[in-house]
Design an enzyme around this catalytic site. Structure first.
Site, PDB file in Angstrom:
ATOM      1  N   ASP A 283       5.066 -14.032  11.773  1.00 24.03           N
ATOM      2  CA  ASP A 283       3.798 -14.477  11.564  1.00 24.03           C
ATOM      3  C   ASP A 283       2.935 -13.167  11.802  1.00 24.03           C
ATOM      4  OD1 ASP A 283       1.186 -15.282  11.412  1.00 24.03           O
ATOM      5  OD2 ASP A 283       1.679 -17.117  12.852  1.00 24.03           O
TER       6      ASP A 283
ATOM      7  N   HIS B 115      -2.758   9.866  -0.813  1.00 29.71           N
ATOM      8  CA  HIS B 115      -2.827   8.585  -1.167  1.00 29.71           C
ATOM      9  C   HIS B 115      -2.920   8.270  -2.747  1.00 29.71           C
ATOM     10  CE1 HIS B 115      -3.750   4.364   0.000  1.00 29.71           C
ATOM     11  NE2 HIS B 115      -4.553   4.454  -1.160  1.00 29.71           N
TER      12      HIS B 115
ATOM     13  N   LYS C 134      -7.089  -0.824  12.226  1.00 28.66           N
ATOM     14  CA  LYS C 134      -6.251  -1.461  10.756  1.00 28.66           C
ATOM     15  C   LYS C 134      -5.261  -0.399  10.581  1.00 28.66           C
ATOM     16  CE  LYS C 134      -6.035  -1.786   6.168  1.00 28.66           C
ATOM     17  NZ  LYS C 134      -5.379  -0.969   5.266  1.00 28.66           N
TER      18      LYS C 134
ATOM     19  N   GLU D 157       0.769  -1.336  -0.141  1.00 28.70           N
ATOM     20  CA  GLU D 157       0.111  -0.013   0.038  1.00 28.70           C
ATOM     21  C   GLU D 157       0.759   1.139  -0.158  1.00 28.70           C
ATOM     22  OE1 GLU D 157      -2.953  -0.187   2.937  1.00 28.70           O
ATOM     23  OE2 GLU D 157      -3.189   2.003   2.950  1.00 28.70           O
TER      24      GLU D 157
HETATM   25  C1  MEV Z   1      -5.779   2.880   5.417  1.00 29.59           C
HETATM   26  O1  MEV Z   1      -5.151   1.680   4.757  1.00 29.59           O
HETATM   27  C2  MEV Z   1      -5.717   3.101   6.890  1.00 29.59           C
HETATM   28  C3  MEV Z   1      -6.600   4.222   7.418  1.00 29.59           C
HETATM   29  O2  MEV Z   1      -7.998   4.039   6.971  1.00 29.59           O
HETATM   30  C4  MEV Z   1      -6.499   4.051   8.947  1.00 29.59           C
HETATM   31  C5  MEV Z   1      -7.389   5.214   9.771  1.00 29.59           C
HETATM   32  O3  MEV Z   1      -8.648   5.547   8.959  1.00 29.59           O
HETATM   33  O4  MEV Z   1      -7.113   5.577  10.735  1.00 29.59           O
HETATM   34  C6  MEV Z   1      -6.192   5.352   6.823  1.00 29.59           C
END
Ligand code: MEV
Length: 423
Positions: A277, A375, A261, A84
């Site tokens: 892992d 991004h 995430k 990413e």
């Molecule tokens: C994207 O891979 C991760 C985000 O969505 C994390 C977040 O929203 O805090 C940017």
């Protein structure tokens, strides 16, 4: 060997060869390690065939270096393998801001984990507990025979705990508590649980079903903290928006999932680069995020008296610096050397700081300009490559696409065709 300074100003402007030269100098890489980094096929067929079944090829994933990390007064360069865009840049940026007030402080506990033994078909569960406790020393001794190294270090199997289940009153769950030291723990704990199970069946008359570690490690936990000065992120107004975004993750499961995430974007990338892992890290972290019954954020933020942001993370991590797959993967070994953690605790501390830095940077961007602009600008290069751009055309297609305000595959194809027509 600690790196002299992790700031690496202008690292992003260097060519790939220059970056490898920098790593060579900063991390004292030997000539053969430099060649391995440059050789894109270091995990050769012979090794690949030994590592997995039905081996066909290697999947390539880009590996980059997050800069600026200072943890407990020591500088680190962080190898991250991830598909990413933006993640490595964001992680480095969070660490740059934390660095202004001295970097991160982190502390990992001992490597205490549980092996679970599920004992079924018992007449009386309480009687079984007594029978097992009477043999506790023998059971622990038997388990510790599986690792002379851990025993010598005063680690290994330490204790037994029990709990019952709602679905069947004839079932007992035995938790074998193990200090895994510098290992991730899975192999040794699974071997211990399998070793003691037949003996437990003999003394209780029950039948063992599962004998496997738990990937939730509430006693193997890392805490890290850093202060992010408000001036460096746009002042009070951005701080206020940041606090709203952070608070939402503490009580709203939909936001918490995305927030966490983002934390794991950073941690997984380091785990992948060092061939640890990462699936167990995901399982562990998300289970811990729900340990009180409500799934919530793994990081917390408050304002100090200056109005600066104080961020902290509390996360369960069980990663090893001995055993595991790192040793058999040439590049993972070099990544471990670049990172330079001396033991599992230090690696876990750095990982927690990576998670905090990644999360701070994401939430900051989200509470200010949003993440899509940066991004998508990076993603535009992916799109350019995907439609067949090569060499200088990649940058050209990407730039023209960003300028046009439309960043998608169709636009990339259209721009590339026009470029080719114009030649
Ligand atoms: C994207 O891979 C991760 C985000 O969505 C994390 C977040 O929203 O805090 C940017």
């Amino acid at each position: 060997m600690p790196v002299k300074n992790s700031e690496l100003k202008g690292f992003y402007k260097k060519s790939t060869d220059e970056r490898i030269e920098t790593l060579k100098e900063y991390c004292q890489l030997a000539e053969d390690e430099v060649s391995t980094l440059k050789d894109l096929g270091s995990l050769n067929q012979v090794l690949g065939e030994k590592l997995v079944e039905n081996y066909v090829t290697n999947m390539e994933i880009p590996m980059g270096i997050a800069t600026n990390f200072r943890v407990n007064g020591r500088d680190y360069l962080i190898p991250m393998a991830i598909e990413e865009p933006s993640v490595i840049a964001a992680c480095s940026n969070g660490a740059r801001i934390a660095r202004i007030s001295g970097g991160f402080k982190a502390h990992a506990t001992e490597s205490i984990m549980y092996g679970q033994i599920q004992l079924v078909n018992l007449g009386d569960v309480n009687k079984a507990i007594t029978e097992i406790l009477l043999e506790k020393e023998n059971i622990l001794k038997m388990a510790n025979e599986m690792s002379k190294t851990l025993s010598k270090l005063g680690k290994g199997a330490k204790d037994l705990f029990f709990h019952t289940v709602k679905y069947d009153e004839h079932v007992l769950i035995i938790h074998l508590e193990v200090d895994a030291g510098d290992a991730m723990g899975a192999n040794i704990i699974n071997s211990m649980a399998e070793k003691v199970s037949p003996f437990i069946e003999t003394i209780t008359g029950g039948t063992v079903v599962l004998k496997i570690l738990s990937n939730l490690t509430p006693l193997r936990v890392v805490r890290a903290q850093a202060t992010f000065p408000k001036e460096s992120i746009g002042g009070d107004a951005v701080v206020d928006r940041f606090m709203h975004a952070a608070k939402l993750a503490e009580e709203d499961i939909f936001r918490a999932a995305t927030h966490n995430k983002g934390i794991m974007n950073g941690i997984d990338a380091v785990l992948l680069a060092t061939m640890n892992d990462w699936r167990q890290a995901e399982a562990n972290a998300h289970a811990y995020a729900a340990i009180n019954g409500n799934y919530g954020s793994l990081t917390h933020y408050s304002k100090d008296k200056n109005g600066d942001i104080v961020g902290s993370i509390e996360i369960t991590l069980s990663v090893g610096t001995v055993g595991g797959s790192s040793a058999s993967n040439p590049k993972a070994k070099i990544c471990q050397k670049i990172l330079g953690a001396r033991d599992a605790k230090e690696l876990e501390e750095v990982l927690a700081c990576v998670g905090l830095s990644q999360n701070f940077a994401a939430v900051r961007a989200l509470s200010d300009e949003g993440i899509q602009k940066g991004h998508m600008a990076l993603h535009s290069r992916n799109l350019a490559i995907a439609v067949g751009a090569t060499g200088n055309d990649i940058e050209k297609v990407s730039e023209l696409m960003v300028r046009s305000g439309t960043i998608n595959m169709t636009k990339a194809r259209e721009i590339l065709e026009e470029l080719k027509k114009g030649r």
